[in-house]
Design an enzyme around this catalytic site. Structure first.
Site, PDB file in Angstrom:
ATOM      1  N   CYS A 109      14.361  11.047   5.975  1.00  0.00           N
ATOM      2  CA  CYS A 109      14.362  10.663   7.387  1.00  0.00           C
ATOM      3  C   CYS A 109      15.776  10.704   7.947  1.00  0.00           C
ATOM      4  O   CYS A 109      15.973  10.661   9.151  1.00  0.00           O
ATOM      5  CB  CYS A 109      13.784   9.270   7.565  1.00  0.00           C
ATOM      6  SG  CYS A 109      14.862   7.999   6.909  1.00  0.00           S
ATOM      7  N   LYS A 137       0.891  -1.176   0.000  1.00  0.00           N
ATOM      8  CA  LYS A 137       0.000   0.000   0.000  1.00  0.00           C
ATOM      9  C   LYS A 137       0.922   1.218   0.000  1.00  0.00           C
ATOM     10  O   LYS A 137       1.344   1.702   1.033  1.00  0.00           O
ATOM     11  CB  LYS A 137      -0.887  -0.025   1.260  1.00  0.00           C
ATOM     12  CG  LYS A 137      -2.209   0.743   1.163  1.00  0.00           C
ATOM     13  CD  LYS A 137      -2.089   2.194   0.765  1.00  0.00           C
ATOM     14  CE  LYS A 137      -1.626   3.100   1.882  1.00  0.00           C
ATOM     15  NZ  LYS A 137      -1.335   4.481   1.414  1.00  0.00           N
ATOM     16  N   GLU A 162      -0.251   7.513  -1.185  1.00  0.00           N
ATOM     17  CA  GLU A 162      -1.237   7.986  -2.169  1.00  0.00           C
ATOM     18  C   GLU A 162      -0.723   9.241  -2.900  1.00  0.00           C
ATOM     19  O   GLU A 162      -1.332   9.689  -3.864  1.00  0.00           O
ATOM     20  CB  GLU A 162      -2.584   8.261  -1.482  1.00  0.00           C
ATOM     21  CG  GLU A 162      -2.590   9.328  -0.392  1.00  0.00           C
ATOM     22  CD  GLU A 162      -2.113   8.810   0.985  1.00  0.00           C
ATOM     23  OE1 GLU A 162      -1.245   7.914   1.024  1.00  0.00           O
ATOM     24  OE2 GLU A 162      -2.586   9.346   2.006  1.00  0.00           O
TER      25      GLU A 162
END
Ligand code: NAD
Length: 497
Positions: A282, A174, A177
């Site tokens: 990060c 997933k 988006e």
């Protein structure tokens, strides 16, 4: 109507029947380049069922065949490196070179996965008791899940599914988006490499779709990379449902500058590590801790940063691109305002950054604060933009205490010419990745990569070297061999009593 991003279910790229679609925009122009669906419940169920079915045959596939799939995939990724980077830079705003780096870091993980046979070998020991031998081997878990962030849409999905699949699992990705076109292309190439149907599924959406994956009885292991708040939620929800979870979260990375550091090298590295990729890494350096006289170099850092110029994805001269969306930009600007109100001295303010020809881009210029204290929000929170906070201390001990008091522990670095200072720092610092005269110390996949403290939730079966541990179970067999078997001509018999 802009392009509709397909779902990848049961080996087919299919149009979602969802009524909810999220626009994907070019962050330098706001042009809508695609629409991504929030997969329906039925589509999520189909993806999970297909992954569970595919597991039954994939887990029996010989290890050399799984490795060969990765070899073919690696070759295709290399062949399409520039093409993937072009898609990636358009939807993230990254410069082309930076986008190529994102893809390359992912290719390195696929190369690592080609060694799956050696990586997942078990252990044997003869005569653990008289005529009894023990041996252990690894077995895959089943349906594994990956939930990935926007900032590395090639590298981070590739951290996950190649290792999981090489171990014999099936995988549901997933992706973010905000930049789904890159992972879609990765999936297309995986099919071209010969991936059997159902071994990889790509579903789209946000919280609702993630919740289905976190709670479904069929999913076994969840890998997540993203922000702290979501990482905590994923870890709590996944483990509540008795899943294996690794959640890589946010960061606040410090660079300690010693007075004996090689000045020019340090300044070049600090500028790149704080403003590079628009601070959306990060492992970006967001705090510079100046020990003693090294504080005298702050004006030179200011000057070097003031020359750094952001630009559009198609500008080869740009040092970095825009923020991913207008909300991210507004969030950074509000931190800059807060920093000023809280009393830090703003030496360089990137709030009103403009890029010629791109009036609608989410631009933030390099920003530098001096006199930052640990109670300020610009120090406490991950800003995830090109904002560098300077703190001044007198000793290395103070610097170490400061870094160790910060709740995050993803990356850190020290710039020094002293072996003793570097050794002390690497030994005493409570952070997962440490750089010595290296600003962004991201290890290659044959080492471990894992944050400490609030930068990681899970039990350290992380990316890289440890990934096989995360994606497999170990089975240990203890066997008694009967000498009678030799006289009967039988092969070895395992007595499991
Ligand atoms: P994010 O947490 O907003 O999103 C990450 C993923 O979680 C996305 O796929 C998103 O759709 C999903 N998600 C968002 N909200 C959710 C919710 N409420 N419930 C369930 N799922 C949800 O992160 P981002 O903005 O895409 O990425 C930036 C963050 O990722 C930064 O904090 C950065 O430090 C972190 N990051 C960490 C690492 C690491 O290795 N530690 C690497 C890269 C990025």
């Amino acid at each position: 109507m802009s392009k509709q991003v397909p779902l990848f279910i049961d080996g087919q790229f299919v149009q979602s029947e969802s009524e909810r679609w999220i626009p994907v925009t070019n962050p330098a122009t706001q042009e809508v380049i695609a629409q991504v669906p929030c997969a329906t419940d039925a589509e999520m169920e189909r993806a999970i069922a297909s992954a569970a079915k595919a597991f039954e045959t994939w887990k029996e596939t010989p290890v050399s065949e799984r490795a060969r799939l990765m070899l073919r995939y690696q070759a295709l990724l290399k062949e399409h490196h520039d093409e993937i980077a072009t898609i990636l830079s358009e939807e993230t705003g990254k410069t082309f070179e930076d986008a190529k780096g994102d893809v390359f870091r992912g290719i390195e993980v696929v190369e690592h996965a080609c060694n799956i046979a050696t990586l997942s070998m078990g252990e044997t020991m003869e005569n653990v008791a008289r005529k009894i031998d023990s041996y252990s081997y690894t077995q895959p878990l089943g349906v594994c899940v990956g939930i990935t962030p926007f900032n590395f849409p090639a590298m981070i999905p590739l951290w996950m599914f190649p290792m999981a699949i090489a171990c014999g699992n099936t995988f549901i990705l997933k992706p973010s988006e905000q930049d789904p076109n890159t992972p879609t292309r990765l999936a297309e190439l995986f099919v071209e490499a010969g991936a059997p149907e159902g071994v990889l599924q790509v579903v789209h959406g946000s919280k609702e779709q993630v919740d289905t994956l976190l709670t479904h009885p069929e999913t076994q292991a969840i890998s997540f990379v993203g922000s702290v708040a979501v990482g905590e939620y994923i870890y709590k929800t996944g483990t509540d449902h008795l899943k294996r979870v690794q959640a890589f979260a946010g960061a606040k990375n410090h660079m300690v500058v010693m007075p004996d550091a090689q000045k020019n090298q340090m300044i070049n590295n600090l500028v790149g590590a704080s403003a590079g990729a628009a601070g959306q890494r990060c492992m970006a350096i967001s705090v510079a801790v100046f020990v003693g006289e090294s504080r005298e170099w702050i004006p030179e850092i200011q000057e070097a940063l003031s020359k750094v110029r952001p630009g559009a994805w198609n500008d080869p001269e740009a040092a970095y691109g825009p923020q991913i969306n207008p909300q991210a930009k507004d969030r950074i600007l509000s931190f800059i305002e807060a920093g000023k109100k809280e009393g830090a001295e703003c030496l360089l303010d990137g709030s009103n950054c403009k890029v010629e020809g791109y009036p609608d881009g989410n631009w933030v210029g390099p920003t530098l604060f001096r006199g930052v204290t640990t109670d300020m929000s610009i120090y406490k929170e991950e800003i995830f933009g090109p904002v560098l906070c300077c703190i001044e201390v007198d000793t290395l001990e103070e610097a170490i205490a400061l870094v160790n008091d910060n709740p995050y522990g993803n990356g850190t670095s020290i710039f020094t010419a002293s072996g003793a200072a570097a050794r002390k720092y690497q030994h005493e610092i409570k952070v997962g990745q440490v750089g010595i005269n290296v600003p962004v110390p991201v290890p290659l996949p044959f080492f471990s990569f894992t944050g400490w403290r609030k930068s990681f939730y899970g039990d350290q079966h992380a990316y890289g070297k440890q990934a096989v541990k995360f994606y497999t179970e170990t089975k240990t067999v203890t066997a008694r061999w009967f000498e009678d078997d030799i006289s009967t001509g039988a092969n070895m018999t395992i007595n499991l009593k």
